[in-house]
Design a protein around this motif. Structure first.
Motif, PDB file in Angstrom:
ATOM      1  N   GLN A  50     -36.693   3.254  33.646  1.00  0.00           N
ATOM      2  CA  GLN A  50     -37.753   3.284  34.652  1.00  0.00           C
ATOM      3  C   GLN A  50     -39.117   3.051  34.030  1.00  0.00           C
ATOM      4  O   GLN A  50     -39.421   3.660  33.005  1.00  0.00           O
ATOM      5  CB  GLN A  50     -37.843   4.669  35.279  1.00  0.00           C
ATOM      6  CG  GLN A  50     -36.638   5.125  36.011  1.00  0.00           C
ATOM      7  CD  GLN A  50     -36.934   6.451  36.691  1.00  0.00           C
ATOM      8  OE1 GLN A  50     -37.779   6.537  37.567  1.00  0.00           O
ATOM      9  NE2 GLN A  50     -36.249   7.493  36.273  1.00  0.00           N
ATOM     10  N   GLN A 104     -30.897  15.933  38.370  1.00  0.00           N
ATOM     11  CA  GLN A 104     -32.189  15.239  38.332  1.00  0.00           C
ATOM     12  C   GLN A 104     -32.958  15.456  39.630  1.00  0.00           C
ATOM     13  O   GLN A 104     -34.173  15.672  39.622  1.00  0.00           O
ATOM     14  CB  GLN A 104     -32.008  13.740  38.088  1.00  0.00           C
ATOM     15  CG  GLN A 104     -33.332  12.984  38.180  1.00  0.00           C
ATOM     16  CD  GLN A 104     -33.224  11.533  37.784  1.00  0.00           C
ATOM     17  OE1 GLN A 104     -33.004  11.206  36.630  1.00  0.00           O
ATOM     18  NE2 GLN A 104     -33.380  10.647  38.751  1.00  0.00           N
ATOM     19  N   LYS A 114     -36.524  17.232  39.567  1.00  0.00           N
ATOM     20  CA  LYS A 114     -37.715  16.486  39.975  1.00  0.00           C
ATOM     21  C   LYS A 114     -38.292  16.946  41.310  1.00  0.00           C
ATOM     22  O   LYS A 114     -39.427  16.624  41.640  1.00  0.00           O
ATOM     23  CB  LYS A 114     -37.438  14.980  39.988  1.00  0.00           C
ATOM     24  CG  LYS A 114     -37.241  14.411  38.584  1.00  0.00           C
ATOM     25  CD  LYS A 114     -37.296  12.903  38.529  1.00  0.00           C
ATOM     26  CE  LYS A 114     -37.210  12.443  37.065  1.00  0.00           C
ATOM     27  NZ  LYS A 114     -37.253  10.996  36.900  1.00  0.00           N
ATOM     28  N   ASP A 124     -28.284  12.671  29.727  1.00  0.00           N
ATOM     29  CA  ASP A 124     -28.958  13.164  30.934  1.00  0.00           C
ATOM     30  C   ASP A 124     -28.501  12.384  32.165  1.00  0.00           C
ATOM     31  O   ASP A 124     -28.790  12.783  33.285  1.00  0.00           O
ATOM     32  CB  ASP A 124     -30.485  13.045  30.790  1.00  0.00           C
ATOM     33  CG  ASP A 124     -30.949  11.604  30.582  1.00  0.00           C
ATOM     34  OD1 ASP A 124     -30.403  10.930  29.687  1.00  0.00           O
ATOM     35  OD2 ASP A 124     -31.834  11.163  31.327  1.00  0.00           O
ATOM     36  N   GLN A 125     -27.826  11.256  31.961  1.00  0.00           N
ATOM     37  CA  GLN A 125     -27.469  10.391  33.092  1.00  0.00           C
ATOM     38  C   GLN A 125     -25.985  10.420  33.448  1.00  0.00           C
ATOM     39  O   GLN A 125     -25.554   9.711  34.346  1.00  0.00           O
ATOM     40  CB  GLN A 125     -27.879   8.942  32.773  1.00  0.00           C
ATOM     41  CG  GLN A 125     -29.378   8.704  32.842  1.00  0.00           C
ATOM     42  CD  GLN A 125     -29.941   8.934  34.229  1.00  0.00           C
ATOM     43  OE1 GLN A 125     -29.291   8.676  35.231  1.00  0.00           O
ATOM     44  NE2 GLN A 125     -31.143   9.474  34.298  1.00  0.00           N
ATOM     45  N   LYS A 129     -35.373  18.238  27.812  1.00  0.00           N
ATOM     46  CA  LYS A 129     -35.336  16.907  27.189  1.00  0.00           C
ATOM     47  C   LYS A 129     -36.711  16.250  27.149  1.00  0.00           C
ATOM     48  O   LYS A 129     -37.564  16.522  27.985  1.00  0.00           O
ATOM     49  CB  LYS A 129     -34.310  16.013  27.875  1.00  0.00           C
ATOM     50  CG  LYS A 129     -34.842  15.150  28.973  1.00  0.00           C
ATOM     51  CD  LYS A 129     -33.781  14.196  29.465  1.00  0.00           C
ATOM     52  CE  LYS A 129     -34.362  13.298  30.533  1.00  0.00           C
ATOM     53  NZ  LYS A 129     -35.199  12.208  30.036  1.00  0.00           N
TER      54      LYS A 129
HETATM   55 MG    MG Z   1     -34.945  10.250  33.475  1.00  0.00          MG
END
Ligand code: MG
Ligand code: ATP
Length: 328
Positions: free
Chosen positions: A9, A107, A111, A146-147, A192
């Motif tokens: 991103q 996530q 977020k 993380d994904q 992270k």
């Molecule tokens: Mg990210």
């Protein structure tokens, strides 16, 4: 040749985490795989972005891919919003997703935590990510760990679609690299390292100057027992610095433990800083050569064209399988 897709991103300046966890791997992968590297600007706007900063981040990210060693003759580098098939298949994948499973994504939770207004796109980010990947018949997705949750969802959505309609999508495998898979914040080493972190001291940026890098590493949070030993639970700060050193110098964690037996944190941190500076120096030099060049625009134009060609074919198949539009 197997196909790889990966996206980053343009949501801020790229970090050492993005480099070690993603880009550095990509450079090797382009030799053996048909690679699509995507600047996922449509993902970036799931949280508020400043228009001019976003533009700048997109271009910088493109230049950093090239500066890190991505070769446009081997890999396809492009901007997500320049290939409309992404949002089109993204919508289709939303129709296959359940709100409950999207709400469970960490996530999304991270977020949206504490925010008053959260866009619905932050929730529907994973179906768009699934579309990104599925458009290219991707067999492998290299990501930091993380994904992995999003990747598992992508696999579920693809299988769900294939079972319901027709076998259109290739089910992608997840590829998490071992070293560098998760670089942590220098200030809160249990969290992270992220390019969208507001604490600048916590993050090393790929374009930081040597002095800044040294300063940030020297003030990284560690512990008081004075032993360079890998222990993520008890010594997250030192373990993180060891991971960084290992990734930048191709040493194993055991070799590093051995080398720093009886050596204080001061020397250790200095060596980590030097290793990072050396790793980033050639990338920064190349970056400044190409950031304002026409060459960069040409690469992105060609990338969008190549990507669209493949993506439109998959999109057409998916639409047909669902009965959208007319038969042609
Ligand atoms: Mg990210
Ligand atoms: P944001 O905070 O905006 O989500 P990010 O730093 O997490 O930014 P992404 O664009 O979400 O970056 O991820 C780009 C790639 O970098 C992904 O492959 C991701 O797994 C990897 N990555 C991100 N952060 C790290 C990290 N700290 N360590 C290793 N890899 C990482």
């Amino acid at each position: 040749m197997e196909t790889i897709f990966s996206g980053i991103q343009p949501s801020g300046s790229l970090t050492l985490g993005n480099y070690l966890g993603a880009m550095k791997q990509f450079v090797e992968l382009q030799e053996d795989y048909n690679c699509y590297f995507c600047i996922v600007d449509e993902h970036a706007i799931t949280v508020p972005q400043d228009r001019l900063k976003l533009r700048k981040n997109i271009r910088e990210l493109a230049a950093l891919y090239i500066a890190s060693g991505i070769d446009p003759n081997k890999a396809t580098l492009f901007i997500q919003s320049e290939v409309p098939a992404h949002t089109q298949l993204g919508w289709i994948m939303q129709t296959q997703s359940y709100i409950g499973e999207l709400e469970r994504m960490t996530q999304f939770k991270d977020k949206s935590k504490g925010k008053e207004a959260v866009s619905s796109a932050l929730l529907t980010y994973p179906p768009l990510m699934a579309a990104d990947i599925l458009l290219y018949n991707t067999s492998l997705v290299p990501v930091g760990n993380d994904q992995t949750q999003h990747l598992e969802l992508t696999r579920d959505l693809a299988e769900r679609f294939n079972n319901k309609y027709n076998d259109i999508f290739t089910i992608p495998q997840i590829k998490v690299s071992e070293v560098g898979a998760r670089i942590m914040s220098l200030q809160e080493p249990t969290k992270k390292m992220s390019k969208s972190d507001v604490n600048q001291k916590a993050t090393i940026y790929m374009l930081d100057e040597p002095k800044q890098i040294e300063k940030k590493i020297k003030s990284a949070v560690t512990d008081s027992d004075g032993v360079v030993r890998f222990d993520k639970e008890q010594k997250p700060g030192i373990s993180n610095l060891m991971t960084i050193l290992a990734s930048c110098t191709n040493q194993t964690l055991e070799q590093i433990e051995e080398k720093y037996r009886g050596v204080g944190y001061g020397q250790f941190k200095q060596d980590v800083a030097d290793a990072v500076v050396n790793e980033l120096r050639p990338i920064q030099e190349r970056f400044y050569q190409i950031i304002d060049s026409q060459e960069l625009d040409d690469i992105l134009d060609q990338g969008a064209e190549k990507a669209s060609f493949v993506a439109n074919k998959t999109l057409a198949k998916a639409k047909k399988a669902m009965g959208l539009g007319r038969v042609k």
